[in-house]
Structure formats: C-alpha cells, structure tokens
Design a protein around this motif. Structure first.
Motif, mmCIF file in Angstrom:
data_model
loop_
_atom_site.group_PDB
_atom_site.id
_atom_site.type_symbol
_atom_site.label_atom_id
_atom_site.label_comp_id
_atom_site.label_asym_id
_atom_site.label_seq_id
_atom_site.Cartn_x
_atom_site.Cartn_y
_atom_site.Cartn_z
ATOM 1 N N THR A 97 -5.857 -0.250 1.002
ATOM 2 C CA THR A 97 -6.139 -1.112 2.145
ATOM 3 C C THR A 97 -7.585 -1.572 2.149
ATOM 4 O O THR A 97 -7.886 -2.753 2.412
ATOM 5 N N MET A 98 -8.511 -0.672 1.838
ATOM 6 C CA MET A 98 -9.922 -1.060 1.780
ATOM 7 C C MET A 98 -10.158 -2.090 0.683
ATOM 8 O O MET A 98 -10.913 -3.057 0.865
ATOM 9 N N GLY B 219 0.803 -1.218 0.000
ATOM 10 C CA GLY B 219 0.000 0.000 0.000
ATOM 11 C C GLY B 219 0.832 1.262 0.000
ATOM 12 O O GLY B 219 0.358 2.323 -0.432
ATOM 13 N N SER B 220 2.084 1.172 0.489
ATOM 14 C CA SER B 220 2.935 2.368 0.508
ATOM 15 C C SER B 220 3.314 2.830 -0.885
ATOM 16 O O SER B 220 3.675 3.998 -1.079
ATOM 17 N N THR B 221 3.261 1.941 -1.889
ATOM 18 C CA THR B 221 3.564 2.331 -3.264
ATOM 19 C C THR B 221 2.352 2.888 -3.991
ATOM 20 O O THR B 221 2.482 3.362 -5.114
ATOM 21 N N ALA C 28 -7.954 -4.230 -0.452
ATOM 22 C CA ALA C 28 -7.366 -5.494 0.000
ATOM 23 C C ALA C 28 -8.266 -6.197 1.013
ATOM 24 O O ALA C 28 -8.406 -7.432 0.993
ATOM 25 N N MET C 29 -8.893 -5.424 1.888
ATOM 26 C CA MET C 29 -9.786 -6.028 2.882
ATOM 27 C C MET C 29 -11.014 -6.648 2.221
ATOM 28 O O MET C 29 -11.511 -7.688 2.662
ATOM 29 N N MET C 30 -11.492 -6.031 1.161
ATOM 30 C CA MET C 30 -12.641 -6.598 0.458
ATOM 31 C C MET C 30 -12.235 -7.784 -0.416
ATOM 32 O O MET C 30 -13.023 -8.729 -0.602
ATOM 33 N N ALA C 31 -11.027 -7.756 -0.943
ATOM 34 C CA ALA C 31 -10.595 -8.833 -1.838
ATOM 35 C C ALA C 31 -10.160 -10.078 -1.077
ATOM 36 O O ALA C 31 -10.244 -11.192 -1.621
ATOM 37 N N THR C 32 -9.714 -9.929 0.170
ATOM 38 C CA THR C 32 -9.211 -11.079 0.922
ATOM 39 C C THR C 32 -10.274 -12.153 1.138
ATOM 40 O O THR C 32 -10.022 -13.342 0.862
#
Length: 419
Positions: free
Chosen positions: A375-376, A365-367, A378-382
C-alpha cells in the motif's frame, strides 16, 4: 529429451547485448502479442483497447504453462467480476448507502478468498475485486453504463488472452517442466546435504530446515501450471507433486535424525548402554528411510522428465487459517467503508475514481506477503504515474494534429487522409 535439453542449453549460451537469446525471444513474443491485441481491439472498435494490451503485459511469462494457467484464471475471474458488477448495479443502484455496503462486503469477501488460496487462484480472487472496482464502482453514478463497460472489458481481456496463446504457440514458447525439474533436483541435493550434516551432529539445523521447508512449499503453486502446458501436463503435475511431498517427508526424517544425533552425544556418557544402543538402531533406521525417500524422489523426477504418472501419486493439501483470512477480509471491508464515508462527507469531485483505486489497492495488496508495504508503494507510485500520464498526454499526444490518427491508420477512412 536430451536433444531438447542440449538445444535449450545452447540457446542460453547465445548472448547478444549482454542478454541471452531466450530473453530476446521472450521480449519478441510479448511485443508481437501486444501489437496483435491492440490491432484487433482497434479493428473491432472496442471501448478500451488498452485493456487487451494490459492483459498481454500481465500474462507476460517466459514459459507456456505459466502463461496459459494465469490466462485461464484471468478469464474466469473477469467473468465472475463482470457478473457481480451487473448484479450489484441492477439490484442496489438506487439504494445509496446500501450499495456502498454491498461493495464493501464484496471487497472483504474477495480478500477472504485470497487468504484461503495460493498462486494464480489467489490472483483470480483478487482480480474479482479489481474487476468490480473498475466496472461497478467507476460507474457508480451511471449504472446504465455497467453492462456495456463490463462486456467491453471482457472482450478486451479475451482478445489479449487469445493473442498471448497464439503468439506463444506459433513461436514455440518453452515449457516450464525442465526448469521446475532442475529446481526440484537442486532441492533434493540440499535435503541430502542437510541429512548428512544432521547425521554428523552439526549445530544450527533448525533455521536450515525452516529455510528448506519454505523453498519446497513455495513451488506448490508453480506445479499447478504444468497441467496447462501440454497433453501430458496432468501426469507431470502428479509427478512434481509427488517429488514435493517426498522431499518434505525426507526433510522431516532428517530433522528427526538431527535430534537423535544431539541426543546421542548425551547418551554416550550414560552408564546404561541400552539407551546408546537404542539411539544407534533409530539412527540406522532413519538413514535407510531417508535413502528410500531419496530413491522415490529420483523415480518421480524421472516420471516428470518423461511425462508419465509416478508410481505413487501423492496429494499436497494446502493449509490456511480461516480466522486469519476472515480478519483480513473484515479489515478490507472496513477500509473500503471508511474511504467511502470520507469521500462522501468531503464531497470529493472524483469519488468513484478514488473509491475504485481504494478497492484495486486493497485487492492487489491482499496477494502480497506484506500488504502494508504494498500500500505504501502504491501511494508513492500513484503521483509519479499521474505526472507521467500528464507528460504523455499534454506533451506527446498533443504533438499530433488529432488523437484519432492512430485509430484511423488501423481503420482507413476519410479521417485517415486528413491525418
């Protein structure tokens, strides 16, 4: 050069099933490289053959220079991450809280370096964080497994890089400098149009100039990929960098011309004719200076096409705020520490897996220009990925009599006959 350009244009005109031939060639190269990487990984009996296939997918870029530059930084970052994982596990494996603090400091340091770099260099810094997450953090309860896991991951990534390089070389992956040259030429025309509009005194020149500056600066990390494209890649890199700097200079001159054009309208009603005459002289000088910069851009573009050094090689320094990068690194370390504290207090059964996921999301996410949105997402895709993985494991793989059949096909033995 003209023959190659004509051949590339002819290839783009060939369309099959709605996609140009270049897209099909790119897909074929990725498919062959992934098959080759998986075959070699299974043949060598590596611990994680999927890492080689994932490396091929990450390095799946349509041109040779872009893929090789990213591959080099991926190898470098993997080596640094493996070394850091081994060092952290060997020195702090018995310290509990201190181990988590050191891992949090490493995550924050990687995010800080990402904030100070751009392009694939920033990707390499984030990969250092991801590598430690996948090696040291996932083996936090079994530190003796850190060394073999790191070596296996490094070997798999090396095989993936070699597979991509071999397939791109054998199948003659296209170069990136013709695409970059066309984009720079389009930017040159836009800057000239902006300068002509500024000379006419057109309004709303500020947002147009800001958009142009953003598009010009966005090409800076892509220029670095020309260095790994061929033997004269360093010359093409210097030529493209000179075009970039001259375009920024021409844009600055055009902005001054726009400001003078606005001031000249007010000077027409001035009873003192000296001010109006001075404005005219300044505008004439700026026009001539813009024409001179345009000629420099043309010469540098010709040098880029020919693969030679430009007459004037300029540097393109990168500005980054150390304060903003330090704040991002501190936030990343705090996020990791909060996650570690929560999982420890909750007694989560898969703490190492959850902590590694926190570090991976933080590093990648830093890139991103918007880490919060990343981040949101990634949380939905996990959870979606977990559902797909369950379907693949219990409904697809269980349909075969043995999960080792694929390995047995690649490594003939008595188990292959049973399969």
């Amino acid at each position: 050069m003209q023959i190659n350009a004509d051949a590339a244009a002819e290839a783009r005109r060939l369309v099959f099933a709605g996609f140009p031939a270049s897209c099909w060639a790119f897909a074929l190269r990725v498919w062959l490289a992934m098959l080759l990487a998986l075959y070699v990984s299974f043949w060598l009996e590596l611990e994680s053959p999927s890492s080689s296939a994932l490396t091929v997918a990450i390095l799946a870029l349509p041109t040779r220079g872009q893929g090789m530059e990213k591959a080099g930084y991926r190898l470098l970052a993997t080596g640094i991450g493996v070394a850091a994982s081994i060092a952290i596990a060997s020195m702090f494996s018995q310290t509990d809280g201190l181990l988590l603090a050191v891992l949090g400091i490493w995550v924050g340091l990687c995010v800080y370096v990402v904030g100070m770099l751009d392009g694939n260099r920033a990707y390499a810094a984030s990969l250092c964080c991801t590598t430690v997450a996948l090696i040291a953090i996932q083996q936090i309860d079994n530190p003796l497994r850190v060394f073999p896991t790191g070596i296996a991951r490094g070997a798999a990534i090396g095989i993936g890089v070699l597979a991509v390089a071999l397939v791109n070389e054998v199948l003659a992956a296209p170069d990136y400098h013709p695409v970059l040259a066309s984009r720079l030429e389009a930017l040159r025309r836009r800057v000239l149009d902006f300068a002509q509009g500024a000379d006419r005194g057109e309004a709303s020149y500020v947002p147009i100039a800001a958009g142009l500056l953003h598009d010009i600066a966005a090409l800076r990390p892509e220029i670095a990929s020309l260095a790994t494209e061929s033997s004269n890649g360093s010359a093409r890199t210097a030529a493209a960098r000179s075009v970039l700097v001259d375009l920024v200079s021409a844009l600055s001159l055009a902005r001054m011309l726009a400001a003078l054009s606005v001031a000249s309208v007010a000077a027409r009603d001035d009873p003192h004719h000296g001010r109006s005459a001075l404005m005219t002289i300044c505008r004439t000088y700026l026009r001539s200076d813009i024409d001179r910069k345009n000629a420099d851009v043309r010469r540098s573009l010709n040098a880029l096409h020919d693969g030679r050094y430009p007459s004037h090689a300029w540097r393109a320094p990168l500005y980054r705020s150390r304060r903003i990068a330090a704040e991002s690194g501190a936030r990343a370390a705090i996020y990791f520490a909060l996650g570690a504290g929560f999982f420890m207090l909750a007694g989560w059964p898969a703490t190492e897996l959850c902590l590694s996921l926190v570090a991976v999301i933080t590093g990648l996410g830093s890139t991103s220009p918007e880490p919060r949105s990343f981040t949101m997402t990634a949380m939905m895709a996990t959870p979606i990925a977990c559902v797909l993985a369950g379907v693949l494991k219990y409904l697809v793989f269980n349909a075969y009599p043995s999960s080792n059949c694929w390995r047995s096909v690649l490594r003939p033995s008595s188990s292959a006959l049973r399969c």
